[in-house]
Design a protein around this motif. Structure first.
Motif, PDB file in Angstrom:
ATOM      1  N   PHE A   1       0.954  -1.367  -0.033  1.00 17.01           N
ATOM      2  CA  PHE A   1      -0.108  -0.161   0.067  1.00 17.01           C
ATOM      3  C   PHE A   1       0.861   1.078  -0.076  1.00 17.01           C
ATOM      4  N   LEU A   2       1.954   1.202   0.868  1.00 16.65           N
ATOM      5  CA  LEU A   2       2.913   2.264   0.883  1.00 16.65           C
ATOM      6  C   LEU A   2       3.442   2.619  -0.386  1.00 16.65           C
ATOM      7  N   VAL A   3       4.066   1.516  -1.268  1.00 19.10           N
ATOM      8  CA  VAL A   3       4.723   1.938  -2.328  1.00 19.10           C
ATOM      9  C   VAL A   3       3.759   2.304  -3.467  1.00 19.10           C
ATOM     10  N   LYS A   4       2.374   1.769  -3.726  1.00 25.08           N
ATOM     11  CA  LYS A   4       1.393   1.965  -4.545  1.00 25.08           C
ATOM     12  C   LYS A   4       1.192   3.341  -4.445  1.00 25.08           C
ATOM     13  N   TYR A   5       0.967   3.888  -3.282  1.00 26.13           N
ATOM     14  CA  TYR A   5       0.455   5.398  -2.960  1.00 26.13           C
ATOM     15  C   TYR A   5       1.482   6.342  -2.407  1.00 26.13           C
ATOM     16  N   ARG A   6       2.634   6.136  -3.096  1.00 27.24           N
ATOM     17  CA  ARG A   6       3.890   6.667  -2.054  1.00 27.24           C
ATOM     18  C   ARG A   6       3.494   8.307  -2.421  1.00 27.24           C
ATOM     19  N   ARG A   7       3.045   8.635  -3.635  1.00 25.21           N
ATOM     20  CA  ARG A   7       2.699   9.943  -3.775  1.00 25.21           C
ATOM     21  C   ARG A   7       1.711  10.460  -2.938  1.00 25.21           C
ATOM     22  N   ASN A   8       0.952   9.680  -2.345  1.00 21.70           N
ATOM     23  CA  ASN A   8       0.033  10.141  -1.281  1.00 21.70           C
ATOM     24  C   ASN A   8       0.542  10.439   0.229  1.00 21.70           C
ATOM     25  N   MET A   9       1.569   9.715   0.199  1.00 22.44           N
ATOM     26  CA  MET A   9       2.265   9.727   1.545  1.00 22.44           C
ATOM     27  C   MET A   9       3.220  11.085   1.878  1.00 22.44           C
ATOM     28  N   LYS A  10       2.772  11.978   2.660  1.00 18.62           N
ATOM     29  CA  LYS A  10       3.459  13.182   2.839  1.00 18.62           C
ATOM     30  C   LYS A  10       4.916  12.897   3.201  1.00 18.62           C
ATOM     31  N   ASN A  11       5.965  13.498   2.782  1.00 18.30           N
ATOM     32  CA  ASN A  11       7.361  13.144   3.073  1.00 18.30           C
ATOM     33  C   ASN A  11       7.703  12.071   2.796  1.00 18.30           C
ATOM     34  N   PHE A  12       7.351  11.159   1.896  1.00 17.95           N
ATOM     35  CA  PHE A  12       7.730   9.721   1.890  1.00 17.95           C
ATOM     36  C   PHE A  12       9.072   9.487   1.782  1.00 17.95           C
ATOM     37  N   ASP A  13       9.863  10.368   1.013  1.00 22.19           N
ATOM     38  CA  ASP A  13      11.331  10.063   0.881  1.00 22.19           C
ATOM     39  C   ASP A  13      12.270  10.176   2.252  1.00 22.19           C
ATOM     40  N   ASN A  14      11.498  10.674   3.277  1.00 23.52           N
ATOM     41  CA  ASN A  14      12.393  10.971   4.346  1.00 23.52           C
ATOM     42  C   ASN A  14      11.778   9.894   5.488  1.00 23.52           C
ATOM     43  N   TYR A  15      10.797   9.049   5.170  1.00 21.72           N
ATOM     44  CA  TYR A  15      10.318   7.997   6.144  1.00 21.72           C
ATOM     45  C   TYR A  15      11.486   7.130   6.561  1.00 21.72           C
ATOM     46  N   SER A  16      11.140   6.515   7.897  1.00 19.72           N
ATOM     47  CA  SER A  16      12.279   5.838   8.823  1.00 19.72           C
ATOM     48  C   SER A  16      11.955   4.332   8.389  1.00 19.72           C
ATOM     49  N   PHE A  17      12.695   3.973   7.259  1.00 23.53           N
ATOM     50  CA  PHE A  17      12.430   2.565   6.621  1.00 23.53           C
ATOM     51  C   PHE A  17      13.433   1.646   7.230  1.00 23.53           C
ATOM     52  N   GLN A  18      13.017   0.396   7.663  1.00 23.76           N
ATOM     53  CA  GLN A  18      14.370  -0.462   7.856  1.00 23.76           C
ATOM     54  C   GLN A  18      14.043  -1.820   7.001  1.00 23.76           C
ATOM     55  N   ASN A  19      15.166  -2.538   6.802  1.00 27.22           N
ATOM     56  CA  ASN A  19      15.010  -3.778   6.127  1.00 27.22           C
ATOM     57  C   ASN A  19      14.827  -5.003   7.074  1.00 27.22           C
TER      58      ASN A  19
END
Length: 872
Positions: free
Chosen positions: A632-650
């Protein structure tokens, strides 16, 4: 000699370079048709105007800024290339001379700003010394007054400017505008303010007489703020028949006694707005507005009255009867209002629609004391005779005309027995924020009912409990109660606000009440019309599943800056929700129902939904729910405010950027499918094996296990009775927050040590009031204690009330102690970081804590450091 010649030649090159600056390199065009060449002392006026002339065909500059360039003279030759300019700003230079015909051929010039130069424009012959084009509509001349020659200076004759509309000029002491100003029929605005465009202008009028402004007969807006006025003649404005706006603010020594004279002359004008703010210095005792002060206001046509920053503490009984019926906007911010009979006469504001009373009783910067003139009471130049409208007979007649809402009080009235409306009957907007109001909002009926008010802002006070109901306010659409330290909301509090659309409740302590089974489902259940709900910074860790029941119109929900780990609220009724802010929480995934609801709402409403998950921890995992969320996050990444700065973890817990996250999610099915069968088989095998082993051990040791369970229950759920004495002290040196398992350390070590130092301690076992809500007891203890001491142990982290006490003390340090830290953490034992919340880890990283040790020398050092921290 050779080196000296080289040095001279080098200096010549530097100067030649500086003198050859080109405008296209140093001027800026930030807006269409606007050229800003300010702040460049090496750019000559001739070169700039030549540049404007040469590029006028393609650029068409009409607004030119030439401020702070150090110009001393202006010649006709200098400005001939700028003749197409419409707005010309040459303020803040050092101009002494302007050639007579410099601006004569500026046939398009509408605005000319010559402020803050050294021009001799206030001379005995009242001539500027240079010709201005008749096209001029706005002229700014202030900041050119020469104090040393002030007694010989006069206002310039500008009657040739037949189109002039706005004039900004310095205010001259004991001078009046010449009769030539009667010919200037287009002049509608005159400003003599000593505070112009954020700068300190020059205005020293001091005494306003009947002749000062008598020739400004066409003026509609007159600004004489910050002009050091001491007194105003009773007929000072009576010749200004067209006057609509009068600003007398910032005349610190004027005082309220002059309001009588001001209002006397305003009876004969077309006045709409009067600004009478800051007519007292900031510091000193409070003031009372008397009937005499307001005596002639009733006969004016004022629609807006501004009385900000006047230290008003009381208004004389019956004075509000003289408020004109035309008044619609009343501003009385930054005063010191206290309760008096005048509060029962607010109905006399017959037609007031907007009231602004923010910033009551606030503390001012003490450095202002030396900067402001000290209050003096000079002799009045002239006053009117005894005001006939202050007599009881007239006031009674006026109150009867205003209706039942405006009651007249005679000497024998018992105010508290009179059932009067509290709000003006036509009031639609009320602002009373940052006023240090400290109340429990109990049930309160507002008259008349129903009331038309639409907007209320009571934020940044100390309204710590909202019981209600209050109102009713069936027309209100905006309600702001943020930053009020509120921890309790009654079930019926919002009954009077059923049509509110924008509800601002951020920065309170509503976390516990919103998760409570007895309150959570019912607090908002009658607010079906709310479209915007702000619950950020409310210490929310969990939401009751029915907290948003019946909120079908909700479009924007802000839950940022809380401690929410998982979404637990039902979303069935949220049929319009398209904007969700979850910034700065502990969210790892969102449930399928919420994601589907956001998608369907956006599609049905033909809008884009937005979600903000900034500063949450978003790990990659192979759980089915996690996979759905990640896709869902990837599909609607343009709807996620400030997506490029989210705290992602592998999957190994390492931080990755957005691009890497997207790649891993795309391959997630492939990577997770490899181990599905192995994981299932292994899980079944391990489960069977463990079941057999554990079953055998339980059966073999069943009596021993029963005994251990009994002993454990006695150990953890028993209690120790403590003798305590009543304590009437309301302020403590420290509030001790600890888990009951650490009670021995408190009793045997801490209390004896601190009481040796004559420190007053607050303990929940001893000082919490029985029957009170636990949360209320905690908050009162923290607020009544100079420090809060957290005894951190493994058991402490297991107790929700202990964690609650830590968070309350943390909030107290951040919002209520002016940045002073009132929280001391004692680490009693080694506590794994994984057991701590994010807030506690962050606090301990940025603040020093104290570790306890039983070692003899270390324990001495511990107590020294602890006592030092307590007494800091």
């Amino acid at each position: 000699m050779k080196y000296l010649l080289l040095l001279a030649y080098y200096i010549y090159l530097i100067n030649a370079t500086n003198l050859n600056h080109e405008p296209e390199e140093y001027c800026q065009s930030k807006h269409k048709n606007v050229l800003d060449c300010s702040g460049n002392e090496n750019l000559t006026l001739l070169k700039i105007c030549d540049f404007v002339f040469n590029v006028s065909v393609r650029a068409n500059f009409t607004v030119l800024y030439l401020e702070r360039n150090g110009y001393e003279t202006i010649t006709r030759e200098d400005v001939k290339g700028c003749r197409s300019i419409i707005d010309l700003h040459i303020g803040e230079n050092k101009i002494r001379n302007i050639e007579e015909l410099s601006f004569a051929n500026f046939s398009h010039l509408r605005l000319l700003n010559l402020s803050f130069n050294r021009l001799d424009i206030y001379n005995d012959n009242m001539k500027l010394g240079f010709t201005l084009p008749k096209t001029l509509q706005q002229l700014t001349l202030n900041g050119n007054l020469n104090y040393s020659k002030e007694s010989d200076q006069e206002y310039p004759n500008l009657s040739d400017l037949s189109r002039l509309e706005v004039l900004t000029i310095d205010g001259l002491q004991n001078k009046h505008f010449p009769i030539s100003y009667r010919e200037m029929e287009t002049l509608h605005t005159v400003s003599l303010s000593g505070l112009t465009a954020g700068m300190t202008g020059i205005c020293n009028i001091m005494y306003v007489t009947n002749t000062t402004f008598q020739n400004l007969i066409h003026v509609r807006i007159l600004n004489v703020s910050y002009c050091a006025i001491l007194n105003i003649h009773a007929g000072a404005f009576e010749n200004l028949l067209n006057l609509e706006v009068l600003d007398l603010s910032g005349n610190f020594q004027l005082g309220f006694h002059n309001l009588r004279n001001v209002s006397y002359s305003l009876q004969f004008t077309n006045i709409k707005s009067l600004n009478y703010s800051h007519v007292y210095t900031t510091f000193g005792i409070g003031n009372q507005v008397s009937i005499e002060d307001m005596c002639y206001l009733w006969n004016t046509s004022i629609t807006e009255l501004v009385l900000n920053s006047n230290k008003i503490e009381l208004i004389e009984k019956n004075a509000l009867i003289l408020v004109p019926n035309t008044l619609e906007i009343f501003r009385a911010e930054d005063n010191k209002f206290t309760f008096g009979p005048y509060f029962l006469q607010l109905g006399c504001f017959t037609n007031v629609k907007e009231f602004y009373g923010n910033y009551q009783n606030i503390a001012h910067d003490p450095t202002l004391y030396e900067k402001e003139p000290k209050r003096s009471i000079p002799e009045m130049i002239t006053t009117t005779s005894t005001c006939p409208f202050a007599q009881a007979k007239f006031l009674l007649k006026m109150s009867e005309k205003k209706g039942n809402e405006c009651h007249y009080f005679d000497e024998d009235d018992n105010y508290l027995r009179i059932n009067l409306p509290i709000f003006p009957k036509h009031l639609t907007r009320l602002e009373y924020s940052n006023c240090n109001m400290q109340y429990n909002l109990s049930s309160f009926l507002i008259l008349p009912t129903p009331h038309p008010i639409e907007y209320i802002d009571a934020s940044a006070n100390i309204l710590y409990s909202w019981v209600g109901p209050i109102g009713p306010f069936p027309n209100i659409t905006y309600l702001k109660l943020s930053r009020n330290y509120c921890s309790h909301v009654g079930l019926n509090f919002f009954d009077g606000f059923i049509n509110v659309e924008n509800l601002q409740l951020q920065e309170n302590f509503l976390g516990l009440v919103l998760s409570n089974d007895d309150y959570g489902p019912f607090i908002f259940n009658k607010l079906a019309n709310v479209k915007f709900l702000n619950l950020s910074s409310n210490i929310i860790s969990k939401l009751h599943e029915n907290v948003f029941f019946n909120m079908s119109q909700l479009e924007t929900l802000d839950l940022s800056v809380n401690n929410i780990e998982s979404w637990t609220a039902e979303v069935t009724d949220l049929n319009n929700l398209i904007h969700l802010n979850l910034r700065l929480n502990s969210i790892h995934l969102l449930p399928r129902k919420l994601m589907e609801k956001m998608e369907s709402n956006a599609k049905r409403l033909h809008k884009h939904f937005t979600i903000d998950l900034t500063n949450n921890s978003l790990p990659i995992g192979c759980d089915s729910k996690q996979i759905d969320f990640l896709k869902f996050l990837v599909k609607y990444r343009r709807n996620m405010k400030n997506f490029d700065n989210y705290s992602f973890q592998n999957k190994y817990g390492d931080s990755i950027n957005a691009e890497e996250f997207i790649k891993e999610v795309i391959n997630l099915d492939k990577n997770c499918r490899k181990y599905d069968l192995v994981i299932v088989v292994c899980s079944i095998g391990i489960s069977v094996f463990l079941s057999v082993v554990i079953g055998g051990m339980v059966y073999r040791n069943r009596w021993k296990l029963r005994y251990l369970m009994r002993m454990t229950k006695i150990k953890h759920f028993g209690y120790t009775r403590l003798d305590h004495q009543s304590n009437d002290v309301f302020m403590y040196d420290a509030f001790i927050s600890y888990a009951n398992e650490d009670l021995r350390f408190i009793l045997d070590k801490m209390i004896p040590k601190l009481e040796e130092q004559h420190l007053k301690l607050c303990l929940h076992d001893k000082h919490f009031l029985p029957g009170n809500d636990i949360a209320d007891n905690i908050i009162q203890a923290i607020r009544n204690s100079a420090k809060t001491v957290v005894v951190l142990s493994k058991e402490f982290l297991k107790r929700k009330w202990c964690v609650y006490e830590f968070n309350m003390a943390r909030m107290e340090s951040i919002y209520s102690r002016g940045g002073t830290n009132c929280l001391i953490i004692i680490v009693l034992e080694d506590v794994p970081a994984r057991n701590m919340s994010n807030e506690m880890l962050d606090w301990m990283k940025s603040n020093t804590f104290i570790e306890y040790t039983a070692d003899a020398e270390g324990e001495i050092l511990f107590w020294d450091n602890f006592l030092l921290a307590l007494n800091k």
